[in-house]
Write an enzyme that holds these catalytic residues in place. Structure first.
Site: not given
Length: 244
Positions: A18, A22, A64, A66-67, A69, A186, A194
Site C-alpha cells: 500500500d 500517496r 477486486s 481496485n476496479w 479506481r 501492510r 482490506s
C-alpha cells in the site's frame, strides 16, 4: 555494518503493498509513476525473501475493489502488469522462483491471461520459493467460491453435509497447496486487512508500518522479520505448554 538476517524466518510472508499513489503525490509525480516505483520495490523484496530463505511470498497486487479506481489508472496498472511479466519471468525462473496467480482472472483481457499462464508454466518446476500474486482477488469472494464448490459436491452426492469441516473447506480455498501465512506486512500506515486472505489469516502475525511501499526495502523487511522473531506464537495454548 551488514544487518544479520533475522533469527526466525517466516516460511510464508504475505504483503499488502500500500502507498504507491500517496508516494507519487508526496513527490509531485503522477500516480502511475508511483506504481512503477512499487514494481521496483517488489522486485527487490522478492530478491531479499529468496536470500533469507522465505518459502512462500504472497503479494496483494490488485484487489477486486481496485476496479473502482479511475479508468486511466486501472489501464495503466494493467499495462504495467503485462510489461512486468514480460520482463521479470526469466529473471525469476533463473532464481528458482515459482510464480502462481490467484483470484478471478476472467475480467482481464486475453493477452494478460495468456501471459499469466505462460509465467506459471515456465516456472512450474522451481522449488526455491513460491511467489503468489493475488490479482482481482477478494477474501469474501474466495470464501464464497469455496462454499459453491462444496455445495456442488453435496448436491452431486460426492459428500454429505456432515462431512464438511474446516479441512474440507480449506481444501477449496485458493491457497490450498501452500501453508497459511506466518507474517502479514501492510505498508502505508493503514491498520486493516482490506478483504485479503480472510480465511488464511486466523493465526497470522500482523505487522503494520507507515513506510510507503515504494520506500520498502530489504532493511524494512528485516525489521518486520525481527519483530516476528519476538512474537510468541501460542495457537490457543499457554506459554507453559510451549516449553514442554
Amino acid at each position: 555494518m551488514i544487518h544479520p538476517y533475522p533469527a526466525v524466518v517466516p516460511k510464508h510472508i504475505a504483503i499488502i503493498m500500500d502507498g504507491n499513489g500517496r508516494w507519487a503525490e508526496q513527490h509531485g509525480y503522477p500516480r502511475v509513476l508511483g506504481h512503477r516505483r512499487g514494481a521496483t520495490a517488489l522486485r527487490n523484496v522478492v530478491r531479499a525473501c529468496v536470500e533469507r530463505g522465505v518459502r512462500v511470498l504472497t503479494v496483494f497486487a490488485f484487489s477486486s475493489e481496485n476496479w473502482r479506481r479511475p479508468a486511466y489508472e486501472v489501464g495503466a496498472l494493467m499495462h504495467l502488469f503485462l510489461q512486468s511479466l514480460r520482463r521479470e519471468v526469466r529473471r525469476l525462473d533463473e532464481a528458482g522462483v515459482r510464480i502462481c496467480f490467484i483470484g478471478d482472472r476472467h475480467r482481464f483481457d486475453a493477452p494478460l491471461q495468456t501471459r499469466m499462464r505462460e509465467a506459471e508454466a515456465i516456472t512450474a518446476k522451481n522449488e526455491r520459493m513460491t511467489l503468489v500474486i493475488a490479482v482481482n482477488y477478494g477474501g469474501r469472494w474466495d470464501i464464497a467460491e469455496a462454499a459453491k464448490a462444496i455445495s456442488r459436491k453435496v448436491a452431486s452426492g460426492q459428500m454429505a453435509v456432515d462431512d464438511i469441516d474446516e479441512a474440507v473447506f480449506a481444501a477449496e480455498i485458493q491457497w490450498a497447496d501452500v501453508p497459511d501465512p506466518d507474517l502479514l506486512i501492510r505498508t502505508g500506515g493503514e491498520q486493516r486487512i482490506s478483504n485479503f486472505m480472510l480465511w488464511q489469516l486466523a493465526y497470522t502475525e500482523l505487522y503494520f508500518t507507515p513506510v510507503l511501499w515504494p520506500d520498502f526495502k530489504a532493511a524494512e523487511l528485516d525489521r518486520a522479520m525481527d519483530w516476528f522473531s519476538s512474537r510468541e506464537r501460542r495457537f490457543g495454548q499457554i506459554s507453559a505448554q510451549l516449553q514442554e
